[in-house]
Design an enzyme around this catalytic site. Structure first.
Site, mmCIF file in Angstrom:
data_model
loop_
_atom_site.group_PDB
_atom_site.id
_atom_site.type_symbol
_atom_site.label_atom_id
_atom_site.label_comp_id
_atom_site.label_asym_id
_atom_site.label_seq_id
_atom_site.Cartn_x
_atom_site.Cartn_y
_atom_site.Cartn_z
ATOM 1 N N ASN A 39 1.015 -1.027 -0.107
ATOM 2 C CA ASN A 39 -0.014 0.095 0.180
ATOM 3 C C ASN A 39 1.012 0.751 -0.106
ATOM 4 O O ASN A 39 0.667 2.098 0.664
ATOM 5 C CB ASN A 39 -0.378 0.299 1.253
ATOM 6 N N LYS A 60 0.994 -11.968 -2.025
ATOM 7 C CA LYS A 60 1.978 -10.763 -2.289
ATOM 8 C C LYS A 60 3.929 -10.502 -1.783
ATOM 9 O O LYS A 60 3.824 -10.616 -2.741
ATOM 10 C CB LYS A 60 1.298 -10.181 -2.962
ATOM 11 N N PRO A 117 4.357 -12.312 -8.194
ATOM 12 C CA PRO A 117 3.482 -11.381 -7.152
ATOM 13 C C PRO A 117 2.540 -10.933 -7.776
ATOM 14 O O PRO A 117 2.858 -10.545 -8.895
ATOM 15 C CB PRO A 117 4.544 -10.666 -7.089
ATOM 16 N N ASP A 148 -0.329 -7.864 -7.716
ATOM 17 C CA ASP A 148 -0.041 -6.900 -7.556
ATOM 18 C C ASP A 148 -1.361 -5.992 -7.783
ATOM 19 O O ASP A 148 -1.938 -6.831 -9.052
ATOM 20 C CB ASP A 148 0.845 -5.705 -6.718
ATOM 21 N N ARG A 156 3.815 0.076 9.131
ATOM 22 C CA ARG A 156 5.057 -1.711 8.360
ATOM 23 C C ARG A 156 5.702 -1.264 9.708
ATOM 24 O O ARG A 156 6.589 -2.507 9.607
ATOM 25 C CB ARG A 156 5.716 -0.683 7.344
ATOM 26 N N ARG A 159 8.065 6.964 -2.380
ATOM 27 C CA ARG A 159 8.245 6.645 -0.703
ATOM 28 C C ARG A 159 8.988 5.493 -0.419
ATOM 29 O O ARG A 159 9.373 5.269 0.779
ATOM 30 C CB ARG A 159 7.027 6.978 -0.014
#
Length: 286
Positions: free
Chosen positions: A127, A219, A236, A238, A177, A132
């Site tokens: 997310n 994922k 993966p 996403d 996280r 970032r």
DNA sequence: AACCAGGCGCATA
DNA sequence: TATGCGCATGGT
């Protein structure tokens, strides 16, 4: 193998006859987060606690500040130069959609990164956006990674992070996280999850081992396996790949992709994410 | 000012 | 098994 000759010049390694290799496509496709472009076609990055400056000029690849010995020990495998992507692409190009995705970025490759760095980086990725992610990883290394020769910092070890708490990670500004990073670090440090052992474990066992870490779902586990453990059959899924599969492969990837499905995923991911209209292909081209 | 970003954990049915 | 929601942070 995707180069034809190799020589050491001063403290650098020079490869000639490099094929199926484009630094920009490889390093800016969202699979790694620590490389920086220093000029046109030149990048600087750190892995294995070593700094590497790499420049591509046509089919010549210069690894600056990398001896031949270091190239053989670390970077050849990192860039997966032992794999013949020509034959991988030949297999995938039997499919019309994949033909377009490969044509869009024919020099793309899946890097073989260090297991812990890949796991930790993709925990951070959830997310989140690439810019970032890079910022958080950069602060993580600057804060907790060991200093390395030539300046800069290694990716911090699980052992170093395992003794920290959420408060110590606050400067990273990684939000929710933080506790995921800590749980992953602690499990990797104490051996509850033996990352290196996952290379040879049956895939389903490796998946379930990773999923025992908080913040590691389907994922992120798949990312750790593909990018960190060299399991090229892992895909993966996403949001981009989900959309791409929906519109372009409603029945899933063709079964013959299987051994290199993760590489197919990377071509498709990059194509879907950065080529305008890639997902609005008329059904006619299929 | 909502909405989004290489998802996941948790509650609910 | 399948949805839906909240989540830290920062950028549009």
């Amino acid at each position: 193998m995707d180069y034809t000759d190799k020589r050491q010049v001063g403290d650098s390694t020079v490869l000639g006859g490099v094929r199926n290799f484009d630094l920009t496509q490889i390093l800016e496709c969202g699979q790694c987060f620590r490389w920086e472009r220093v000029s046109e076609g030149a990048y600087e990055g750190i892995a294995f606690g070593r700094r590497c400056r790499v420049r591509q000029e046509g089919d010549t690849l210069l690894l600056i500040g990398v001896t031949e010995e270091e190239f053989e020990r670390y970077w050849r495998d990192y860039f997966d130069l032992g794999t013949d992507y020509g034959s991988v692409k030949e297999l995938l190009r039997t499919d019309p959609v994949m033909r377009r995705a490969i044509q869009y970025a024919p020099g793309l490759r899946v890097l073989r990164q260090e297991p812990w760095e890949a796991l930790c980086s993709f925990i951070i990725s959830q997310n989140n956006n690439v810019k970032r992610i890079r910022g958080i990883v950069s602060r993580l290394c600057a804060q907790f990674g060991g200093e390395i020769r030539g300046g800069g910092h290694a990716f911090p070890t699980p052992e170093r992070l395992a003794v920290l708490d959420e408060e110590a990670l606050a400067p990273l500004r990684c939000g929710f996280r933080a506790r995921y990073i800590l749980d992953a670090a602690r499990q990797a440090a104490c051996g509850a999850v033996d990352l290196d052992a996952l290379r040879s474990l049956p895939l389903e066992e490796a998946r379930s081992a990773l999923r025992r870490i908080r913040g590691v779902g389907p994922k992120v586990a798949e990312c750790a396996l593909l990018y960190g453990l060299g399991r090229m059959e892992c895909v993966p899924v996403d949001v981009w790949i989900a959309r791409a599969l929906d519109t372009l492969y409603p029945g899933g990837f063709p079964p013959e992709f299987r051994p290199v499905a993760g590489i197919a995923q990377q071509y498709l991911f990059h194509y879907a994410r950065t080529c305008p209209g890639a997902l609005q292909l008329p059904a006619a081209v299929r």
